[in-house]
Design a protein around this motif. Structure first.
Motif, PDB file in Angstrom:
ATOM      1  N   VAL A   7     -16.665  -3.875 -23.684  1.00  0.00           N
ATOM      2  CA  VAL A   7     -17.759  -4.189 -22.768  1.00  0.00           C
ATOM      3  C   VAL A   7     -18.797  -5.069 -23.464  1.00  0.00           C
ATOM      4  O   VAL A   7     -19.353  -4.681 -24.490  1.00  0.00           O
ATOM      5  N   ALA A   8     -19.034  -6.247 -22.901  1.00  0.00           N
ATOM      6  CA  ALA A   8     -20.040  -7.146 -23.472  1.00  0.00           C
ATOM      7  C   ALA A   8     -21.348  -7.003 -22.692  1.00  0.00           C
ATOM      8  O   ALA A   8     -21.341  -6.978 -21.463  1.00  0.00           O
ATOM      9  N   ALA A  13     -25.654   0.699 -21.182  1.00  0.00           N
ATOM     10  CA  ALA A  13     -24.192   0.727 -21.085  1.00  0.00           C
ATOM     11  C   ALA A  13     -23.627   1.955 -21.803  1.00  0.00           C
ATOM     12  O   ALA A  13     -22.755   2.653 -21.277  1.00  0.00           O
ATOM     13  N   ARG A  14     -24.148   2.242 -23.000  1.00  0.00           N
ATOM     14  CA  ARG A  14     -23.630   3.379 -23.769  1.00  0.00           C
ATOM     15  C   ARG A  14     -23.818   4.688 -22.992  1.00  0.00           C
ATOM     16  O   ARG A  14     -22.890   5.486 -22.853  1.00  0.00           O
ATOM     17  N   ASP A  15     -25.016   4.867 -22.449  1.00  0.00           N
ATOM     18  CA  ASP A  15     -25.330   6.066 -21.655  1.00  0.00           C
ATOM     19  C   ASP A  15     -24.439   6.188 -20.440  1.00  0.00           C
ATOM     20  O   ASP A  15     -23.932   7.261 -20.125  1.00  0.00           O
ATOM     21  N   GLY A  68     -27.038 -13.413 -23.927  1.00  0.00           N
ATOM     22  CA  GLY A  68     -27.124 -14.176 -22.676  1.00  0.00           C
ATOM     23  C   GLY A  68     -25.740 -14.563 -22.215  1.00  0.00           C
ATOM     24  O   GLY A  68     -24.747 -14.376 -22.936  1.00  0.00           O
ATOM     25  N   SER A  69     -25.669 -15.077 -20.993  1.00  0.00           N
ATOM     26  CA  SER A  69     -24.400 -15.539 -20.397  1.00  0.00           C
ATOM     27  C   SER A  69     -23.240 -14.581 -20.632  1.00  0.00           C
ATOM     28  O   SER A  69     -22.147 -14.990 -21.038  1.00  0.00           O
ATOM     29  N   MET A  70     -23.487 -13.315 -20.370  1.00  0.00           N
ATOM     30  CA  MET A  70     -22.455 -12.274 -20.515  1.00  0.00           C
ATOM     31  C   MET A  70     -21.181 -12.604 -19.739  1.00  0.00           C
ATOM     32  O   MET A  70     -20.087 -12.221 -20.133  1.00  0.00           O
ATOM     33  N   ASP A 102     -13.362  -6.810 -21.587  1.00  0.00           N
ATOM     34  CA  ASP A 102     -12.761  -6.443 -20.296  1.00  0.00           C
ATOM     35  C   ASP A 102     -13.811  -6.434 -19.193  1.00  0.00           C
ATOM     36  O   ASP A 102     -13.507  -6.656 -18.023  1.00  0.00           O
ATOM     37  N   ALA A 103     -15.035  -6.104 -19.590  1.00  0.00           N
ATOM     38  CA  ALA A 103     -16.081  -5.901 -18.585  1.00  0.00           C
ATOM     39  C   ALA A 103     -17.421  -6.344 -19.161  1.00  0.00           C
ATOM     40  O   ALA A 103     -17.572  -6.499 -20.379  1.00  0.00           O
ATOM     41  N   ILE A 104     -18.387  -6.535 -18.261  1.00  0.00           N
ATOM     42  CA  ILE A 104     -19.766  -6.788 -18.703  1.00  0.00           C
ATOM     43  C   ILE A 104     -20.693  -5.793 -18.006  1.00  0.00           C
ATOM     44  O   ILE A 104     -20.364  -5.271 -16.943  1.00  0.00           O
ATOM     45  N   VAL A 105     -21.813  -5.542 -18.639  1.00  0.00           N
ATOM     46  CA  VAL A 105     -22.907  -4.821 -17.979  1.00  0.00           C
ATOM     47  C   VAL A 105     -24.053  -5.802 -17.967  1.00  0.00           C
ATOM     48  O   VAL A 105     -24.514  -6.252 -19.016  1.00  0.00           O
ATOM     49  N   ASP A 106     -24.486  -6.184 -16.742  1.00  0.00           N
ATOM     50  CA  ASP A 106     -25.518  -7.217 -16.637  1.00  0.00           C
ATOM     51  C   ASP A 106     -26.311  -7.042 -15.356  1.00  0.00           C
ATOM     52  O   ASP A 106     -25.919  -6.269 -14.478  1.00  0.00           O
ATOM     53  N   LEU A 107     -27.390  -7.799 -15.256  1.00  0.00           N
ATOM     54  CA  LEU A 107     -28.192  -7.798 -14.039  1.00  0.00           C
ATOM     55  C   LEU A 107     -27.473  -8.575 -12.954  1.00  0.00           C
ATOM     56  O   LEU A 107     -26.884  -9.627 -13.208  1.00  0.00           O
TER      57      LEU A 107
END
Ligand code: PRP
Ligand code: MG
Length: 215
Positions: free
Chosen positions: A119-120, A127-129, A145-147, A157-162
């Protein structure tokens, strides 16, 4: 004269804070999009605005570089909130933190199989929580930036982003698979300043409170 310093960041937070400042009788006299100045004067000689990176707003307020600031809940969680009084949810700059993957990646399958997910994100605490609460093992890759590029290049595999409009995900063939939390911006105040500059800060806090739009 007691100087009050307000920390803001460019973009939506700055734009959406202007009507709240107007309610306190404060008008910023220069546009941060065109000015290279980092300290912007206002129509009130005792109030100035400092323009900082969004992620630096809580730090400026914590250490007294600014008396108060406006910052996203996402940024506040990652900062930790030490030394900050947080009197108001301003209900502005609303968006969400989500998990997104490439449209050809079977996220539900990966999760039920108990696979380790790469996860980026720049939101490593959030993300960890989140994945810990789901019992999903993750390897976090910290980015600034630019996840969206991480799954496209095979790095994650995945991103956590706004996510706000969802346009950035769509333009990069990514899909939102989980909504982690709703985000809005909050007013944060330096705890020592609140005691030393009580009257002028109370005036601003009260004016902001009366101008918050509910929806
Ligand atoms: C933010 C966020 C997403 C995008 C979401 O990035 O990280 O990429 O906006 O908005 P949307 O859903 O309306 O498309 P931003 O451009 O602010 O910069 P950064 O990621 O480089 O910090
Ligand atoms: Mg982005």
């Amino acid at each position: 004269m007691t100087m009050i310093t307000l920390a803001l960041s460019k973009g939506r937070i700055f734009d959406e804070t202007m009507p709240l400042l107007a309610a306190a009788g404060i008008e910023v006299l220069e546009d941060p999009e065109t000015s290279r100045k980092l300290i912007l004067p206002t129509n009130q000689p005792s109030v100035r605005v400092v323009m900082v990176r969004a992620t630096d707003v809580p730090t400026y307020v914590q250490y007294g570089g600014a008396d108060l600031g406006v910052t996203g809940k996402d940024t506040l969680i990652e900062h930790g909130g030490q030394g900050l009084f947080r009197p108001l949810d301003l209900n502005i700059a609303k968006c969400r933190v989500s998990v997104a993957v490439r449209s050809d990646f079977d996220y539900a399958h990966a999760v039920t199989q108990g696979s380790r997910l790469k996860v980026a994100t720049k939101y490593t605490l959030i993300a960890r929580d989140f994945f810990a609460s789901k019992g999903v093992h993750v390897d976090l890759i910290k980015l600034y930036g630019s996840m969206e590029l991480a799954p496209l290049t095979g790095m994650a595999d995945a991103i956590v982003d706004l996510v706000s409009t969802g346009n950035t995900l769509k333009a990069n063939h990514l899909v939102e698979v989980e909504r982690i939390m709703d985000i809005s911006s909050h007013l944060v105040v330096n705890q020592a300043a609140l005691k030393l500059k009580q009257a002028p800060l109370r005036h601003i806090i009260d004016a902001f409170a009366s101008a918050i739009r509910q929806d």
